[in-house]
Design an enzyme around this catalytic site. Structure first.
Site, PDB file in Angstrom:
ATOM      1  N   GLN A   1       0.781  -1.222   0.126  1.00 28.67           N
ATOM      2  CA  GLN A   1       0.101  -0.042   0.025  1.00 28.67           C
ATOM      3  C   GLN A   1       0.903   1.243  -0.264  1.00 28.67           C
ATOM      4  O   GLN A   1       0.476   2.288  -0.512  1.00 28.67           O
ATOM      5  CB  GLN A   1      -0.878  -0.142   1.097  1.00 28.67           C
TER       6      GLN A   1
ATOM      7  N   HIS B   1      -1.240  -3.965  -6.012  1.00 30.76           N
ATOM      8  CA  HIS B   1      -0.920  -3.808  -4.621  1.00 30.76           C
ATOM      9  C   HIS B   1      -1.935  -4.342  -3.561  1.00 30.76           C
ATOM     10  O   HIS B   1      -3.112  -4.418  -3.959  1.00 30.76           O
ATOM     11  CB  HIS B   1      -0.593  -2.427  -4.156  1.00 30.76           C
ATOM     12  N   CYS B   2      -1.658  -4.797  -2.507  1.00 35.60           N
ATOM     13  CA  CYS B   2      -2.385  -5.003  -1.266  1.00 35.60           C
ATOM     14  C   CYS B   2      -2.028  -4.273  -0.173  1.00 35.60           C
ATOM     15  O   CYS B   2      -1.592  -3.043  -0.416  1.00 35.60           O
ATOM     16  CB  CYS B   2      -2.670  -6.633  -1.064  1.00 35.60           C
ATOM     17  N   ASN B   3      -2.336  -4.761   1.070  1.00 42.32           N
ATOM     18  CA  ASN B   3      -1.743  -4.077   2.170  1.00 42.32           C
ATOM     19  C   ASN B   3       0.005  -4.153   2.324  1.00 42.32           C
ATOM     20  O   ASN B   3       0.599  -3.323   2.306  1.00 42.32           O
ATOM     21  CB  ASN B   3      -2.429  -4.547   3.500  1.00 42.32           C
TER      22      ASN B   3
END
Length: 368
Positions: free
Chosen positions: A242, A313-315
């Site tokens: 992120q 993207h993720c976290n």
């Protein structure tokens, strides 16, 4: 979905104590009023499950009032009337000689509901509360009575983060009673797909078994440093966390035009600059991530066809984003799982899809 063992940081009401700030309440004298405990955990994103049993200890058989729900962490209840406090969302069961009713509490306002909607709870019932921050709702299930209900939470009245609350009331004919949340062994899955078990011992101590050494008490990766780098996988495709999605110089340097956001609770930082696709996915093995492969593959393929570049993207940039990139390489570039994994691993060494995602990706590769 995370399964949570709760402890409590605040108790209020008449004549009770909370042993070790954990799961036992004790009525010290006969009084007329409610007793309340608020959990320590703060819930701001994702889905969380709390399973517990209200169990009598000693001679008393039941509570007059049982209430279960959430309250904003920013609100502190200071007296027995906390269940009328704004920001409280909960279910309440009242059993007195003069009344027998079930009630929903929305922003501290009580509304009687028919028992075919919510049958209520009694001492001894096994209850399960689902706290779904992403959908802004809570669900209750009475496993003993096979009933349940769902309640929408208005964030204007009950802003995140939320805390778990329990209230019970014993009236004078039940003086000296005790009530506890019966501990159950719960399986916790962290953001990396690792699992461990939590429980309370017979001596009242909090126990954890099987936790990996690279996770902390909040079940998150121990790394507080910024992770802003965009990692190049193949021409036009990048992966990151992120932090990378908010790194404007890095996005410009990599000529990013599209951003695929599969994080939980992370808003798009530059909605006017980039083409976004948002799909919130929980990073737990039970998530059916394969159902989005066709959509995410198409988004990436279209970005490249338009001569653009895409960031996935993720976290943390560890499990969900890597699984989406792997699915693209497998589904569109016809790579084997092992070859695709090695390629992404070289680009971003700390990727680690959880066990459930690995299984689905291998099944996906077998179909190609």
């Amino acid at each position: 979905m995370m399964e949570t063992v709760e402890r409590f940081d605040q108790t209020e009401g008449y004549g009770h104590s909370l042993r070790n700030k954990y799961q036992v309440f004790e009525k010290l004298r006969a009084t007329y009023g409610g007793d309340y405990a608020r959990g320590q955990q703060k819930y701001s994103s994702g889905q969380h499950r709390i399973r517990f049993q209200l169990e009598p200890i000693g001679g008393d058989k039941e509570a007059n009032i049982i209430l279960v729900g959430v309250i904003s962490a920013n609100v502190t209840a200071t007296d027995q009337y906390f269940n009328k406090t704004p920001s409280t969302y909960a279910w309440e069961t009242s059993s007195h000689d003069w009344e027998d009713k079930t009630t929903i509490v929305e922003n501290g306002q009580h509304k009687k509901v028919p028992k075919d909607k919510w049958a209520g709870a009694e001492t001894g019932d096994i209850l399960e509360l689902i706290i779904d921050c992403d959908q802004q709702l809570i669900r209750i299930k009475n496993e003993t009575r096979k009933t349940g209900d769902t309640m929408k939470v208005d964030l204007n009245n009950c802003p995140l983060p939320w805390k778990f609350i329990v209230i019970f009331s014993m009236y004078p004919d039940r003086a000296g009673s005790r009530l506890k949340l019966r501990p159950t062994v719960t399986r916790v899955t962290n953001s990396l797909g690792q699992t461990h078990h939590e429980s309370k011992s017979d001596q009242g101590t909090f126990e954890t078994r099987g936790r990996s050494s690279d996770s902390n008490g909040a079940f998150m990766v121990i790394d507080n440093s910024p992770d802003e780098e965009l990692h190049h996988v193949i021409d036009g495709v990048y992966i990151g966390s992120q932090d990378a999605a908010s790194n404007l110089p890095g996005l410009n340097e990599c000529k990013i035009t599209h951003i695929l956001n599969v994080a939980t609770g992370i808003e798009n930082v530059f909605p006017d600059r980039y083409n976004y696709l948002n799909i919130e996915l929980l990073d737990v093995p039970e998530t059916n991530i394969s159902k989005v492969f066709a959509q995410t593959n198409q988004f990436i393929e279209q970005a490249l066809a338009d001569n653009g570049c895409v960031l996935v993207h993720c976290n943390a940039g560890v499990s969900r984003s890597s699984s989406i990139v792997l699915a693209y390489l497998i589904g569109t570039r016809r790579m084997s799982y092992d070859d695709a994994y090695q390629l992404v691993k070289r680009a971003r060494p700390n990727i680690r899809p959880n066990d459930g995602f690995v299984r689905q990706l291998k099944e996906y590769a077998a179909e190609k």
